[in-house]
Motif scaffolding. Structure first.
Motif, PDB file in Angstrom:
ATOM      1  N   THR A 156     -36.324  38.765 -42.258  1.00  0.00           N
ATOM      2  CA  THR A 156     -36.933  39.940 -41.638  1.00  0.00           C
ATOM      3  C   THR A 156     -36.951  39.726 -40.130  1.00  0.00           C
ATOM      4  OG1 THR A 156     -38.294  40.461 -43.550  1.00  0.00           O
ATOM      5  CG2 THR A 156     -39.044  41.312 -41.435  1.00  0.00           C
ATOM      6  N   PHE A 157     -36.519  40.727 -39.394  1.00  0.00           N
ATOM      7  CA  PHE A 157     -36.433  40.643 -37.939  1.00  0.00           C
ATOM      8  C   PHE A 157     -37.508  41.531 -37.320  1.00  0.00           C
ATOM      9  CE2 PHE A 157     -32.389  39.544 -39.653  1.00  0.00           C
ATOM     10  CZ  PHE A 157     -31.873  38.563 -38.824  1.00  0.00           C
ATOM     11  N   VAL A 158     -38.336  40.946 -36.488  1.00  0.00           N
ATOM     12  CA  VAL A 158     -39.375  41.696 -35.782  1.00  0.00           C
ATOM     13  C   VAL A 158     -39.065  41.601 -34.295  1.00  0.00           C
ATOM     14  CG1 VAL A 158     -41.837  41.979 -35.373  1.00  0.00           C
ATOM     15  CG2 VAL A 158     -41.030  41.184 -37.611  1.00  0.00           C
ATOM     16  N   ALA A 159     -38.381  42.575 -33.780  1.00  0.00           N
ATOM     17  CA  ALA A 159     -37.959  42.585 -32.378  1.00  0.00           C
ATOM     18  C   ALA A 159     -38.221  43.965 -31.775  1.00  0.00           C
ATOM     19  CB  ALA A 159     -36.475  42.217 -32.239  1.00  0.00           C
ATOM     20  N   GLU A 160     -39.435  44.445 -32.031  1.00  0.00           N
ATOM     21  CA  GLU A 160     -39.870  45.761 -31.542  1.00  0.00           C
ATOM     22  C   GLU A 160     -38.829  46.816 -31.919  1.00  0.00           C
ATOM     23  OE1 GLU A 160     -41.966  48.704 -29.595  1.00  0.00           O
ATOM     24  OE2 GLU A 160     -40.169  48.078 -28.511  1.00  0.00           O
ATOM     25  N   ARG A 161     -38.521  47.777 -31.068  1.00  0.00           N
ATOM     26  CA  ARG A 161     -37.662  48.885 -31.491  1.00  0.00           C
ATOM     27  C   ARG A 161     -36.206  48.464 -31.699  1.00  0.00           C
ATOM     28  NH1 ARG A 161     -39.144  52.303 -26.527  1.00  0.00           N
ATOM     29  NH2 ARG A 161     -39.553  50.165 -25.846  1.00  0.00           N
ATOM     30  N   ALA A 162     -35.858  47.239 -31.343  1.00  0.00           N
ATOM     31  CA  ALA A 162     -34.509  46.730 -31.607  1.00  0.00           C
ATOM     32  C   ALA A 162     -34.445  45.981 -32.938  1.00  0.00           C
ATOM     33  CB  ALA A 162     -34.059  45.823 -30.466  1.00  0.00           C
ATOM     34  N   SER A 163     -35.515  45.990 -33.714  1.00  0.00           N
ATOM     35  CA  SER A 163     -35.570  45.188 -34.945  1.00  0.00           C
ATOM     36  C   SER A 163     -34.429  45.523 -35.904  1.00  0.00           C
ATOM     37  CB  SER A 163     -36.910  45.404 -35.650  1.00  0.00           C
ATOM     38  OG  SER A 163     -37.987  45.004 -34.843  1.00  0.00           O
ATOM     39  N   GLY A 164     -34.167  46.808 -36.099  1.00  0.00           N
ATOM     40  CA  GLY A 164     -33.112  47.200 -37.035  1.00  0.00           C
ATOM     41  C   GLY A 164     -31.731  46.780 -36.569  1.00  0.00           C
ATOM     42  N   VAL A 405     -36.223  43.447 -24.959  1.00  0.00           N
ATOM     43  CA  VAL A 405     -35.310  43.053 -26.029  1.00  0.00           C
ATOM     44  C   VAL A 405     -34.180  44.076 -26.116  1.00  0.00           C
ATOM     45  CG1 VAL A 405     -35.088  42.584 -28.493  1.00  0.00           C
ATOM     46  CG2 VAL A 405     -37.194  41.990 -27.294  1.00  0.00           C
ATOM     47  N   ASN A 406     -32.955  43.643 -25.943  1.00  0.00           N
ATOM     48  CA  ASN A 406     -31.802  44.543 -25.971  1.00  0.00           C
ATOM     49  C   ASN A 406     -30.838  44.138 -27.083  1.00  0.00           C
ATOM     50  OD1 ASN A 406     -32.647  45.779 -23.443  1.00  0.00           O
ATOM     51  ND2 ASN A 406     -31.937  43.904 -22.466  1.00  0.00           N
ATOM     52  N   ALA A 407     -30.338  45.115 -27.819  1.00  0.00           N
ATOM     53  CA  ALA A 407     -29.326  44.845 -28.850  1.00  0.00           C
ATOM     54  C   ALA A 407     -28.398  46.048 -28.933  1.00  0.00           C
ATOM     55  CB  ALA A 407     -29.988  44.586 -30.207  1.00  0.00           C
ATOM     56  N   CYS A 408     -27.109  45.822 -28.767  1.00  0.00           N
ATOM     57  CA  CYS A 408     -26.126  46.908 -28.791  1.00  0.00           C
ATOM     58  C   CYS A 408     -25.099  46.649 -29.885  1.00  0.00           C
ATOM     59  CB  CYS A 408     -25.430  47.015 -27.436  1.00  0.00           C
ATOM     60  SG  CYS A 408     -26.564  47.469 -26.098  1.00  0.00           S
ATOM     61  N   LEU A 409     -24.697  47.727 -30.546  1.00  0.00           N
ATOM     62  CA  LEU A 409     -23.737  47.652 -31.644  1.00  0.00           C
ATOM     63  C   LEU A 409     -22.505  48.466 -31.283  1.00  0.00           C
ATOM     64  CD1 LEU A 409     -26.295  48.525 -34.475  1.00  0.00           C
ATOM     65  CD2 LEU A 409     -25.651  46.215 -33.724  1.00  0.00           C
ATOM     66  N   LEU A 410     -21.313  47.952 -31.603  1.00  0.00           N
ATOM     67  CA  LEU A 410     -20.080  48.704 -31.382  1.00  0.00           C
ATOM     68  C   LEU A 410     -19.457  48.998 -32.740  1.00  0.00           C
ATOM     69  CD1 LEU A 410     -16.922  49.177 -30.761  1.00  0.00           C
ATOM     70  CD2 LEU A 410     -18.516  49.819 -28.947  1.00  0.00           C
ATOM     71  N   LEU A 411     -19.449  50.268 -33.114  1.00  0.00           N
ATOM     72  CA  LEU A 411     -18.921  50.685 -34.412  1.00  0.00           C
ATOM     73  C   LEU A 411     -17.527  51.263 -34.258  1.00  0.00           C
ATOM     74  CD1 LEU A 411     -22.265  52.252 -35.451  1.00  0.00           C
ATOM     75  CD2 LEU A 411     -21.159  50.468 -36.775  1.00  0.00           C
TER      76      LEU A 411
END
Length: 413
Positions: A156-164, A405-411
């Motif tokens: 389970t990842f708890v990283a505020e709004r970037a968790s998902g 916290v930053n997380a970016c996805l490239l689809l």
């Protein structure tokens, strides 16, 4: 070696399944409404995206009694995702080679609040014996594994709004490290309880009710009237596999998670973000480079679009920082979550699911409530109505949270 998506499950304010979510987003139909789950009249924000989901009709009563709503939403969304991917754990894939990754922020406060009320009014013997296991953020992860018989890696990842977003990245990395053959990854949030909603309010990120605006008009990313997010509840999960595994079993491939990048602002004050966008831009650039493409190859950006003024402006700065201003001005940018609410731990998986549909159908959904561009937003914003996007092969999904916290996805289609 690449990671592909073969199934999607969703329970959101737009309905159950990805189809109603996509149809609603594409048409720009607002799903945010006045809260009727509890008396929210005393809160600064009395509007939310509420999922019309009856756990009692879909899940065993004994299960519903001992678990919180965020577990109910998760378990049902995972069932859909596996059915969409045509995977049964223990048949198409061994239980030991199946994993689960969940993003969540708040935990299960609807259950916890009820039991705290019992403690206060009736004493400790009135508190449910399931209190300890119902509320904590990892509860959906455990219950998904129990229901589906999963015995592979689970986190389970708890990283505020970037968790998902972190959950999807964790799933991809588990697959690439050969720790699993199938990973169910996504996020969930159920913030609609009196205390959970208070936490949202005291975060300072929520849009405050205004007499001049209806509940469905409060969430306004990149608009001159932006004043914060309107939050919502929901669960969105994706089934992920290595491409060769998916092809070997004849799965329908919905798209590829081709790249990702993370970074942390480490900026004070804690509740703000780094003001130049340089650190978020680095995560965007890393995701793109990992996919082996350039900024100009991106067909669309699904922005974080919180509607918080300093986050909206710095997100624009980050796109300019990552790809150069000439390219950034040409990238179509949208934030369809303003139509159904910011789903917090489920926000990035929802955007990823919508991005896959957008590329498949060649249509970009609009940002709802974007009427007048805010000062300092130098982007090609998709507003008003859906925009044709034939030939869109790559979409960048941006996610960020408190503390930078930053997380970016490239689809990739």
């Amino acid at each position: 070696m690449s990671v592909v998506i073969t199934g999607i499950g969703a329970v959101t304010p737009a309905g159950t399944g990805i189809d109603p979510l996509w149809d609603s987003a594409r048409a720009g139909i607002p799903q945010v409404a006045a809260i009727d789950r509890f008396d929210a009249s005393g809160y600064a924000t009395s509007a939310a995206g509420q999922a019309d989901f009856d756990a009692g009709a879909e899940l065993p009563s004994r299960f519903v009694k001992r678990t919180d709503r965020f577990t109910h939403l998760s378990v049902h969304a995972v069932r859909q995702a596996l059915a969409d991917a045509r995977v049964t754990v223990g048949e198409e894939v061994p239980a030991e080679r199946t994993g689960v990754m969940v993003g969540n922020i708040l935990g299960g406060w609807e259950f916890a609040e009820r039991e705290l009320r019992h403690l206060w009014t009736e004493g400790p013997r009135a508190v449910s014996p399931y209190q300890a296991t119902a509320w904590f953020p990892a509860a959906p992860q455990g219950n998904i594994c129990i229901e589906q018989g999963i015995k592979g890696p689970a986190r389970t990842f708890v990283a505020e709004r970037a968790s998902g977003a972190y959950a999807l990245i964790g799933g991809a990395e588990a697959l690439l490290r050969d720790r699993a053959d199938v990973v169910i990854a996504g996020g969930v949030e159920a913030p609609l309880s009196p205390y959970g909603w208070l936490c949202m309010e005291t975060s300072g990120l929520g849009a405050k009710s205004r007499g001049s605006l209806g509940p469905h008009e409060l969430y306004r990313p990149f608009d001159a009237g932006h004043g914060g997010s309107v939050f919502g509840e929901g669960a969105v999960f994706l089934v992920m596999e290595r491409r060769e595994h998916a092809e070997r079993r004849g799965a329908r491939i919905l798209g590829e998670l081709a790249g990702w990048g993370v970074s942390t602002d480490g900026y004070m004050p804690y509740y703000t973000v780094e003001p130049t966008g340089q650190v978020l831009g680095r995560a965007m650039r890393t995701a793109t480079e990992r996919a082996g493409i350039r900024g100009g190859d991106i067909g669309a950006v699904f922005a974080h679009g919180s509607g918080v003024p300093f986050e909206d402006v710095t997100e624009g700065y980050a796109l300019h920082e990552a790809f150069g201003s000439a390219t950034a001005r040409q990238l179509p940018v949208t934030a369809p979550k303003s139509g159904f609410g910011h789903l917090l731990g489920a926000a990035a998986p929802a955007d990823a699911a919508l991005a896959l549909r957008a590329m498949r159908d060649g249509v970009l959904p609009p940002t709802v409530n974007l009427d007048h561009r805010a000062p300092g937003i130098d982007l090609d914003l998709v507003a008003g109505q859906a925009r044709p996007a034939a030939g869109c092969e790559h979409t960048l999904v941006v996610s960020r949270g408190l503390g930078g916290v930053n997380a970016c996805l490239l689809l990739r289609r």
